[in-house]
Design a protein around this motif. Structure first.
Motif, short mmCIF file in Angstrom:
data_model
loop_
_atom_site.label_atom_id
_atom_site.label_comp_id
_atom_site.label_asym_id
_atom_site.label_seq_id
_atom_site.Cartn_x
_atom_site.Cartn_y
_atom_site.Cartn_z
N VAL A 199 -67.46 -10.02 21.42
CA VAL A 199 -68.81 -9.21 21.72
C VAL A 199 -68.47 -8.34 23.02
CG1 VAL A 199 -71.07 -9.21 22.45
CG2 VAL A 199 -70.32 -10.65 20.48
N ARG A 200 -68.04 -9.10 23.84
CA ARG A 200 -67.50 -8.61 25.29
C ARG A 200 -66.72 -7.26 25.08
NH1 ARG A 200 -66.13 -12.99 27.39
NH2 ARG A 200 -68.07 -13.65 28.23
N THR A 201 -65.59 -7.59 24.19
CA THR A 201 -64.47 -6.62 24.31
C THR A 201 -64.55 -5.73 22.97
OG1 THR A 201 -63.12 -8.32 22.92
CG2 THR A 201 -62.99 -7.96 25.50
N LYS A 202 -65.53 -5.68 22.09
CA LYS A 202 -65.77 -5.06 20.86
C LYS A 202 -64.73 -5.11 19.89
CE LYS A 202 -68.44 -1.30 22.94
NZ LYS A 202 -68.44 -0.04 22.96
N LYS A 203 -64.17 -6.45 19.95
CA LYS A 203 -63.04 -6.53 18.98
C LYS A 203 -63.43 -7.28 17.72
CE LYS A 203 -58.89 -6.57 21.76
NZ LYS A 203 -57.93 -7.22 22.81
N ARG A 204 -62.95 -7.17 16.77
CA ARG A 204 -63.18 -7.89 15.21
C ARG A 204 -62.96 -9.59 15.50
NH1 ARG A 204 -61.24 -9.66 10.45
NH2 ARG A 204 -62.49 -8.83 8.67
N PHE A 205 -63.96 -10.18 14.91
CA PHE A 205 -63.84 -11.65 14.98
C PHE A 205 -63.75 -12.03 13.73
CE2 PHE A 205 -65.88 -15.58 14.16
CZ PHE A 205 -65.38 -16.59 15.11
N THR A 206 -62.82 -13.07 13.64
CA THR A 206 -62.27 -13.75 12.24
C THR A 206 -62.79 -15.09 12.55
OG1 THR A 206 -60.57 -12.14 12.11
CG2 THR A 206 -60.39 -14.42 10.91
N PRO A 207 -63.48 -15.60 11.41
CA PRO A 207 -63.84 -15.12 10.13
C PRO A 207 -65.17 -14.18 10.36
CG PRO A 207 -64.58 -17.49 10.13
CD PRO A 207 -63.91 -16.97 11.29
N SER A 208 -65.11 -13.03 9.75
CA SER A 208 -66.07 -12.05 9.71
C SER A 208 -66.85 -12.07 8.29
CB SER A 208 -65.62 -10.82 9.84
OG SER A 208 -64.81 -10.25 8.86
N PHE A 209 -67.88 -11.61 8.01
CA PHE A 209 -68.51 -11.54 6.51
C PHE A 209 -67.35 -11.21 5.62
CE2 PHE A 209 -72.66 -9.96 8.76
CZ PHE A 209 -72.89 -11.16 9.15
N SER A 210 -66.50 -10.13 5.89
CA SER A 210 -65.55 -9.92 5.11
C SER A 210 -64.36 -10.93 4.65
CB SER A 210 -64.89 -8.67 5.33
OG SER A 210 -64.25 -8.61 6.41
N ASP A 211 -64.25 -11.67 5.76
CA ASP A 211 -63.27 -12.75 5.42
C ASP A 211 -63.69 -13.75 4.63
OD1 ASP A 211 -61.21 -11.85 7.43
OD2 ASP A 211 -62.70 -12.33 9.00
N LEU A 212 -65.09 -13.96 4.36
CA LEU A 212 -65.72 -14.98 3.50
C LEU A 212 -65.56 -14.46 1.90
CD1 LEU A 212 -67.06 -17.69 4.08
CD2 LEU A 212 -66.28 -16.27 6.22
N ILE A 213 -64.99 -13.26 1.73
CA ILE A 213 -65.33 -12.80 0.34
C ILE A 213 -64.28 -13.69 -0.81
CG2 ILE A 213 -64.70 -10.93 -1.13
CD1 ILE A 213 -67.14 -10.21 0.07
N PRO A 214 -63.01 -14.11 -0.42
CA PRO A 214 -62.40 -14.69 -1.16
C PRO A 214 -62.86 -16.14 -1.47
CG PRO A 214 -60.95 -13.79 0.28
CD PRO A 214 -62.41 -13.69 0.77
N THR A 215 -63.50 -16.76 -0.39
CA THR A 215 -64.19 -18.11 -0.45
C THR A 215 -65.33 -17.87 -1.49
OG1 THR A 215 -63.48 -18.57 1.97
CG2 THR A 215 -65.34 -20.02 0.89
N TYR A 216 -66.31 -17.17 -1.30
CA TYR A 216 -67.41 -17.05 -2.05
C TYR A 216 -66.82 -16.69 -3.58
CZ TYR A 216 -71.31 -16.97 1.08
OH TYR A 216 -72.31 -17.27 2.06
#
Ligand SMILES: NC(=O)c1ccc[n+]([C@@H]2O[C@H](COP(=O)([O-])OP(=O)(O)OC[C@H]3O[C@@H](n4cnc5c(N)ncnc54)[C@H](O)[C@@H]3O)[C@@H](O)[C@H]2O)c1
Length: 344
Positions: A313-330
């Motif tokens: 949040v501070r550096t505006k970088k992508r966090f993992t796991p994001s919503f998209s990282d959960l797609i294969p799990t779902y």
């Protein structure tokens, strides 16, 4: 997003020395786990809380000296002082809360599961990518100290590549429908989501999958086999039939080493006897063990996930796991939910 993963978010960067957090949902997870974990982090200020239960708002704001207490997501999103939200509500509320946060351009961390079906998750991915908002899902096992040690051994190829990974995640609940879904889906979203996500974290992109569900008087055991593009084969056994929570992981490498972890307390590595540093034919074991004062919130991953999310949040970088990282799990959870249940 730029090449180095920096999100060109429309919100202003965090300019104060603290990241100002609002917690939404003050139940067992929000109040007893996420709140004290956030309180233990430097450069974080819990500026506001939100829960629809007025008694909880009163208790938590008094105990934690947080003056701003809101009754719903609409109210807390009016608070322009907050840099991000950390959410732990019933999962059937997560989708609408996530949509509201994204539309208000507020970075948001949502406890697992962020949605109760794959379609809703896909919509969260589309919206978060369109609006470029930092987002994250609370998959704490990835950040547990023991798992980080194992991930490092795998990534550095210290004992070869994983031929098989076997995970057992056995709990005593849920055994009833909850969160607006069937008892099987509740089990998948409460428990199975963790080891499936962990297998993907350790082994990469899934390639093929099969499962079997056995039920005896409401007690469900799910056997899954996931084959990965990397060549790793994985078994995941989860269920709600255990007396007490049991968790175990075993990695067997293509060099014959066994890396084993139980209850997130200890990592044992049985090295193959032909290694040069252990030339005899004796069986050797290396052990990492959590220190006696290792605080639970660090050891089981809550501190790591929140600290990295807030840094994103501070550096505006992508966090993992994001919503998209959960797609294969779902995708895998949806396949399991579609299986016929074998009843005794
Ligand atoms: N990662 C983990 O290991 C882990 C462990 C436990 C729970 N969880 C997750 O945390 C989440 C919360 O679980 P819990 O056990 O704390 O649930 P809970 O039912 O104890 O608490 C939920 C809280 O949210 C509040 N709430 C409900 N709807 C709301 C709304 N629309 N706006 C604001 N507040 C609202 C409720 O009043 C309640 O206080 C779930 O998604 C669960 O899966 C994760």
């Amino acid at each position: 997003m730029t090449m180095d993963g920096i999100i060109s978010s429309p919100i202003d960067s965090v300019t104060s020395e603290f990241v100002k957090v609002g917690i939404v949902g003050l139940g067992a997870q929000g109040r007893d786990v996420l709140l004290p974990t956030l309180q233990s982090l430097k450069e974080v200020r819990i500026d506001a809380i939100c829960d629809r239960d007025p008694q909880l708002r009163k208790e938590v704001s008094g105990q934690a000296s947080i003056s701003k207490a809101y009754a719903n997501i609409e109210e807390i999103l009016q608070d322009d002082d907050l840099d991000c939200l950390v959410v732990a509500c019933p999962p059937d509320r997560h989708y609408e809360i996530a949509i509201a946060a994204l539309e208000a351009q507020k970075p948001v961390f949502i406890e697992k599961p962020p949605a109760t079906n794959l379609g809703d998750l896909r919509h969260l991915v589309e919206l978060s990518e369109k609006l470029n908002i930092v987002n994250g899902v609370g998959m704490n096992f990835r950040f547990a100290t023991a798992i980080q040690k194992i991930k490092q051994l795998i990534d550095t190829n210290a004992y070869g590549t994983p031929a098989t990974i076997n995970i057992k995640h056995l709990a005593g609940f849920p055994r009833q429908p909850m969160w607006g879904v069937s008892s099987l889906e509740a089990l998948l979203f409460a428990q199975t989501i963790h080891p499936v996500d962990l297998a993907i974290y350790l082994a990469g992109q899934p390639a093929h999958f099969k499962s079997r569900i056995a039920e005896n008087d409401g007690k469900i055991t799910i056997f899954s086999h996931i084959g990965f593009e990397s060549g790793t084969e994985c078994t995941v056994i989860t269920g709600n039939a255990a007396e007490k929570f049991y968790w175990g992981l075993e990695v067997i490498t293509n060099q014959g080493a066994i890396i084993e972890c139980r209850q997130l307390w200890e990592v044992n590595v049985w090295t193959p006897s032909h290694r040069e540093d252990f030339p005899s034919r004796e069986s050797w074991r290396n052990t990492w063990t959590a220190g006696p004062l290792d605080r639970g919130f660090s050891r089981v991953g809550y501190r790591g996930e929140l600290s990295i999310f807030l840094d994103c949040v501070r550096t505006k970088k992508r966090f993992t796991p994001s919503f998209s990282d959960l797609i294969p799990t779902y995708g895998i959870l949806s396949d399991i939910a579609a299986q016929e249940i074998q009843r005794d």
